[in-house]
Enzyme design. Sequence first.
Site, mmCIF file in Angstrom:
data_model
loop_
_atom_site.group_PDB
_atom_site.id
_atom_site.type_symbol
_atom_site.label_atom_id
_atom_site.label_comp_id
_atom_site.label_asym_id
_atom_site.label_seq_id
_atom_site.Cartn_x
_atom_site.Cartn_y
_atom_site.Cartn_z
ATOM 1 C CB THR A 133 -0.942 0.006 1.213
ATOM 2 O OG1 THR A 133 -1.782 -1.155 1.161
ATOM 3 C CG2 THR A 133 -1.813 1.254 1.217
ATOM 4 C CE LYS A 188 -5.607 -4.349 0.221
ATOM 5 N NZ LYS A 188 -4.279 -4.792 -0.259
ATOM 6 C CG ASP A 239 -3.928 -1.664 3.378
ATOM 7 O OD1 ASP A 239 -3.324 -0.935 4.189
ATOM 8 O OD2 ASP A 239 -3.730 -2.895 3.292
ATOM 9 N N GLY A 297 -2.556 -5.768 -5.110
ATOM 10 C CA GLY A 297 -3.027 -7.090 -4.749
ATOM 11 C C GLY A 297 -3.296 -7.184 -3.262
ATOM 12 C CB VAL A 298 -5.283 -9.042 -1.125
ATOM 13 C CG1 VAL A 298 -5.653 -10.276 -1.909
ATOM 14 C CG2 VAL A 298 -5.535 -9.256 0.362
ATOM 15 N N GLY A 299 -2.167 -9.416 0.217
ATOM 16 C CA GLY A 299 -1.184 -10.370 0.719
ATOM 17 C C GLY A 299 -0.023 -10.535 -0.246
ATOM 18 C CG ASN A 303 8.905 -0.858 2.399
ATOM 19 O OD1 ASN A 303 9.259 0.297 2.669
ATOM 20 N ND2 ASN A 303 7.907 -1.452 3.034
ATOM 21 N N PRO A 345 13.485 3.745 2.962
ATOM 22 C CG PRO A 345 14.205 5.776 3.855
ATOM 23 C CD PRO A 345 13.692 5.153 2.586
ATOM 24 C CG LEU A 393 9.412 6.247 5.149
ATOM 25 C CD1 LEU A 393 8.237 6.393 4.192
ATOM 26 C CD2 LEU A 393 10.488 7.280 4.848
#
Length: 250
Positions: free
Chosen positions: A37, A58, A75, A137-139, A196, A225, A227
């Site tokens: 997300t 989504k 999300d 997507g999801v997961g 990420n 990084p 955040l």
Amino acid sequence: MSLNEPATQAAPQTAVRDPLPRFACFVTGTDTEIGKTLVSTAILHQLAQLGVRACGMKPVAAGAELIDGVWHNEDVDAIIAASSLHLPRHLITPYLLQRPMAPHIAAELEGVVIDPVTILAAAAEVQAAADALVVEGVGGFRVPLTGAFDTADLAKELNLPVVLVVGLRLGCLSHALLTYEAITARGLTVAGWVANQVDPAMPCTDENIEALLERLPAPLLGHIPRLSEPSAAAAARHLQLGALPGWPAR
């Protein structure tokens, strides 16, 4: 004007501006809670900054809270907030499930049948209205949606370039390479990947990114990084998305 007078010269035509290039992508990740997300909203933020009418989707979300009579998912709300084109929620998320669990289980418990045709119809409607579409997507990449249909099948049906979000934590190398193989095995293109920083204490982060650079034949779009205050704007500052197919030029 008499019939014998010369015709007036036609006014010069105004140059027609070329239409904005149409951009679309499918964002997947190496696992759940990996930053899909955050990356999706960062992409939408950059598109909005370029003046593009961009809308996120989504299609399936699990885990919702009733607020003022409307079911909300964190999300989904983030994606809507980052989009510069706002369309009805039933198009953004055709299936919003209440329980925060695997979608096919939540759907069964709630008496919902997830129909891929409904998702594809919504995506087509959004893409027709927008200049850019970002589908999250999801997961992970192979989360079941029904007994015979999962998110990999959805990505295949949508047939969009894929952006892979790699959550940097122990185990990310194998997860990233296996996910890449699963995506390409379905004939889809990994247009780029984003690192990420899920685990801020992960040792040898640079070495892990280097290992993926050597093994993933797709461009690295950025390293986000950890955040302190995650947001679409903050994450977007760490992404370089010009390598994505159809990305609008400044």
